[in-house]
Design a protein around this motif. Structure first.
Motif, PDB file in Angstrom:
ATOM      1  N   ALA A 117       0.823  -1.217   0.000  1.00 25.07           N
ATOM      2  CA  ALA A 117       0.000   0.000   0.000  1.00 25.07           C
ATOM      3  C   ALA A 117       0.856   1.265   0.000  1.00 25.07           C
ATOM      4  O   ALA A 117       2.035   1.235   0.389  1.00 25.07           O
ATOM      5  CB  ALA A 117      -0.912   0.007   1.218  1.00 25.07           C
ATOM      6  N   GLY A 118       0.226   2.365  -0.399  1.00 21.81           N
ATOM      7  CA  GLY A 118       0.898   3.655  -0.303  1.00 21.81           C
ATOM      8  C   GLY A 118       1.324   3.926   1.128  1.00 21.81           C
ATOM      9  O   GLY A 118       2.435   4.412   1.384  1.00 21.81           O
ATOM     10  N   ALA A 119       0.438   3.599   2.080  1.00 19.33           N
ATOM     11  CA  ALA A 119       0.770   3.813   3.486  1.00 19.33           C
ATOM     12  C   ALA A 119       2.004   3.005   3.894  1.00 19.33           C
ATOM     13  O   ALA A 119       2.794   3.470   4.735  1.00 19.33           O
ATOM     14  CB  ALA A 119      -0.416   3.448   4.376  1.00 19.33           C
ATOM     15  N   PHE A 179      -2.167  14.487   2.779  1.00 16.99           N
ATOM     16  CA  PHE A 179      -2.692  13.132   3.016  1.00 16.99           C
ATOM     17  C   PHE A 179      -1.606  12.121   2.677  1.00 16.99           C
ATOM     18  O   PHE A 179      -1.073  12.116   1.567  1.00 16.99           O
ATOM     19  CB  PHE A 179      -3.946  12.821   2.200  1.00 16.99           C
ATOM     20  N   HIS A 180      -1.276  11.265   3.647  1.00 14.45           N
ATOM     21  CA  HIS A 180      -0.213  10.299   3.422  1.00 14.45           C
ATOM     22  C   HIS A 180      -0.616   8.864   3.758  1.00 14.45           C
ATOM     23  O   HIS A 180       0.227   7.965   3.684  1.00 14.45           O
ATOM     24  CB  HIS A 180       1.031  10.699   4.222  1.00 14.45           C
ATOM     25  N   GLY A 181      -1.877   8.628   4.121  1.00 17.87           N
ATOM     26  CA  GLY A 181      -2.310   7.258   4.383  1.00 17.87           C
ATOM     27  C   GLY A 181      -2.942   7.130   5.753  1.00 17.87           C
ATOM     28  O   GLY A 181      -2.928   8.068   6.556  1.00 17.87           O
ATOM     29  N   GLU A 229       3.619  16.408  -0.615  1.00 14.66           N
ATOM     30  CA  GLU A 229       3.075  16.077  -1.933  1.00 14.66           C
ATOM     31  C   GLU A 229       3.243  17.315  -2.819  1.00 14.66           C
ATOM     32  O   GLU A 229       3.006  18.426  -2.347  1.00 14.66           O
ATOM     33  CB  GLU A 229       1.572  15.785  -1.850  1.00 14.66           C
ATOM     34  N   ASP A 237       6.073  12.331  -1.232  1.00 11.41           N
ATOM     35  CA  ASP A 237       5.055  11.292  -1.347  1.00 11.41           C
ATOM     36  C   ASP A 237       4.429  11.431  -2.735  1.00 11.41           C
ATOM     37  O   ASP A 237       3.567  12.277  -2.955  1.00 11.41           O
ATOM     38  CB  ASP A 237       4.010  11.468  -0.239  1.00 11.41           C
ATOM     39  N   VAL A 269       2.800   9.032  -4.243  1.00  8.81           N
ATOM     40  CA  VAL A 269       1.904   7.881  -4.360  1.00  8.81           C
ATOM     41  C   VAL A 269       0.788   8.154  -5.371  1.00  8.81           C
ATOM     42  O   VAL A 269       0.458   7.303  -6.197  1.00  8.81           O
ATOM     43  CB  VAL A 269       1.331   7.503  -2.971  1.00  8.81           C
ATOM     44  N   GLN A 270       0.222   9.376  -5.315  1.00 13.02           N
ATOM     45  CA  GLN A 270      -0.895   9.687  -6.221  1.00 13.02           C
ATOM     46  C   GLN A 270      -0.448  10.489  -7.448  1.00 13.02           C
ATOM     47  O   GLN A 270      -0.965  10.294  -8.545  1.00 13.02           O
ATOM     48  CB  GLN A 270      -1.984  10.455  -5.448  1.00 13.02           C
ATOM     49  N   LYS A 304      -0.027   3.468  -5.850  1.00 11.95           N
ATOM     50  CA  LYS A 304      -1.184   3.585  -6.749  1.00 11.95           C
ATOM     51  C   LYS A 304      -0.965   3.092  -8.191  1.00 11.95           C
ATOM     52  O   LYS A 304      -1.259   1.952  -8.483  1.00 11.95           O
ATOM     53  CB  LYS A 304      -1.730   5.013  -6.692  1.00 11.95           C
TER      54      LYS A 304
HETATM   55  C1  LIG Z   1      -3.531   7.111  -1.562  1.00 17.15           C
HETATM   56  C2  LIG Z   1      -2.389   7.829  -0.936  1.00 17.15           C
HETATM   57  C3  LIG Z   1      -1.652   7.283   0.125  1.00 17.15           C
HETATM   58  C4  LIG Z   1      -2.046   5.994   0.799  1.00 17.15           C
HETATM   59  O1  LIG Z   1      -2.059   4.914  -0.049  1.00 17.15           O
HETATM   60  P1  LIG Z   1      -2.857   3.577   0.418  1.00 17.15           P
HETATM   61  O2  LIG Z   1      -2.551   2.602  -0.659  1.00 17.15           O
HETATM   62  O3  LIG Z   1      -4.304   3.958   0.484  1.00 17.15           O
HETATM   63  O4  LIG Z   1      -2.306   3.200   1.733  1.00 17.15           O
HETATM   64  C5  LIG Z   1      -0.551   7.960   0.562  1.00 17.15           C
HETATM   65  N1  LIG Z   1      -0.186   9.138   0.030  1.00 17.15           N
HETATM   66  C6  LIG Z   1      -0.874   9.704  -0.982  1.00 17.15           C
HETATM   67  C7  LIG Z   1      -0.413  10.996  -1.550  1.00 17.15           C
HETATM   68  C8  LIG Z   1      -2.011   9.080  -1.484  1.00 17.15           C
HETATM   69  O5  LIG Z   1      -2.715   9.642  -2.462  1.00 17.15           O
END
Ligand SMILES: *Cc1c(COP(=O)(O)O)cnc(C)c1O
Length: 413
Positions: free
Chosen positions: A108-110, A136-138, A200, A233, A235-236, A262
């Motif tokens: 997961a991103g978290a 937002f980081h999880g 982010e 981060d 992730v997104q 993601k």
């Molecule tokens: C979605 C997200 C996370 C968390 O990812 P998960 O897979 O839901 O744990 C962390 N940081 C950012 C920027 C995100 O968009």
């Protein structure tokens, strides 16, 4: 619906906004079990940058599974992992002269964020992490402690500590780093020297607030000047959502640690990595673990997805499609200048913010009824967020933008 409502926990959310049962999906469309088509400008919150069931990725995945190749392997060496690492080095890291090592922290991103925070604390021997307003980081405790949303934070049920929020770019008027820098320099400020800052470049959940390249460079300088590690981060916003593969490339900075997840598998399969500068790699073997840190099917689709990044086509097309969206959003905003408080985001992560509470949610509901999936973003759900797959055609974009305009007109009569 009954089994969902009787058996599934109240914690479910998206299904409340989109009360239908989905069954199939290809490209930028999903279909419910009645066969109704929806244009998908949600893309799994940024997980489906190459659309649903991309044929090239699907082919590789099916071949891999059909041949009894290994699926689960913890962190053992596998052929699929070798291919992924080789391709990631060749297509992503080397052309950008990035010397990162790759950690597989769990799916997961978290998981990627937790690994980054732990490593920053271990490496520096410090506890404090600086995050930013509306981050937002999880949802795990470490990641939640650097996230802004008060409703999500309160779900922790315990104090979220050893973190401090600072203003994100444009949060305050004027000099962004004045406060942060002063607190760092003043030995009486009460701010413990941070281990790291986590940021982010565009806040996907926090309202599509965008950090300017200058602000990001300023942050990188501030971090370097005070011995704090810089964690991006991505992730997104990574995997091309804002144009380049990494969203921070526009600023010309090199973070110490990068989190990706993601869209990394390219297919919606769970997969994450934490990238770290080699000198930071002070982990003991097994000091950070996860059962699902060797997701071989995800290695296979991720490797295939890297083919999108061998030239500059993907980046250029994404920026061009972003311009198409910006023009359309500008027209919508122009027609409702009282109700719209601003346009947000960059490239294929853009949004439109509304003054009236509930307006953005109402627009998303109207869009759903017209066959378009979009979610809201921001602390008050005040932003309608457009995140189509990067592979969405310009015709599909026009179609979705027409539905959006129609939905806004309906809500703001
Ligand atoms: C979605 C997200 C996370 C968390 O990812 P998960 O897979 O839901 O744990 C962390 N940081 C950012 C920027 C995100 O968009």
């Amino acid at each position: 619906m009954d089994i969902f409502e009787s058996l599934e926990s109240e914690v479910r959310t998206y299904c409340r906004a989109w009360p239908t049962v989905f069954s199939k999906a290809t490209g930028s469309h999903v279909y419910d079990e009645e066969g109704r088509a929806f244009l998908d400008f949600f893309a799994g919150a940024g997980t489906l940058n190459y659309g649903h069931n991309h044929p090239r990725l699907k082919e590789q995945l099916l071949l891999y599974l059909a041949d009894d190749n290994i699926v689960h392997s913890l962190d053992m060496y596998t052929v699929a992992k070798r291919h992924f690492l080789e391709a990631f080095q060749e297509v992503i890291l080397e052309p950008r002269q990035l010397g990162y090592k790759v950690q597989f922290p769990g799916p997961a991103g978290a998981s990627a964020v937790e690994a980054a925070l732990k490593l920053a604390r271990k490496y520096t021997g410090r506890e404090m992490i600086v995050s930013f307003t509306n981050a937002f980081h999880g949802m795990s405790l470490g990641a939640l402690a650097v996230s802004g949303n008060s409703m999500k934070r309160s779900g922790a049920g315990i104090p979220l500590s050893h973190t401090v929020p600072m203003p994100f770019d444009h949060y305050l008027d004027g000099q962004s780093f004045q406060l942060f820098e002063r607190l760092l320099d003043d030995r009486g400020s009460g701010l413990d020297t941070p281990a790291a800052v986590i940021v982010e470049t565009v806040q996907g959940e926090g309202g599509l607030n965008t950090a300017s390249p200058e602000w990001l460079r300023g942050l990188a300088d501030l971090a370097a000047g005070h011995g704090m590690l810089l964690i991006v981060d991505d992730v997104q916003m990574g995997c091309g959502r804002t144009g380049p593969f990494f969203s921070f490339e526009c600023a010309g900075i090199v973070p110490d640690i990068v989190c990706l997840s993601k869209s990394l598998s390219g297919y919606g399969l769970p997969f994450a990595v934490t990238l770290l500068k080699p000198e930071l790699d002070v982990w003991e073997p097994g000091e950070h673990n996860a059962t699902f840190r060797g997701p071989n099917p995800a290695f296979v689709t991720a490797t295939a997805a890297l083919d999108f990044w061998t030239g500059e086509g993907m980046e250029k097309q994404t920026i061009a499609k972003g311009e198409q969206i910006q023009v359309a959003l500008g027209k919508i905003a122009g027609g409702h200048s009282e109700a719209v408080t601003g346009l947000r985001g960059r490239a294929l992560a853009q949004g439109i913010a509304f003054a009236e509470p509930g307006a953005a949610s109402a627009v998303c509901t109207a869009a759903f009824e017209r066959g378009l999936l979009m979610e809201t973003s921001g602390p008050e759900d005040e932003v309608v967020k457009l995140m189509p797959p990067l592979t969405t055609t310009t015709e599909e974009l026009s179609e979705g933008l027409d539905i959006l305009r129609d939905s806004v007109d309906t809500v703001l009569v």
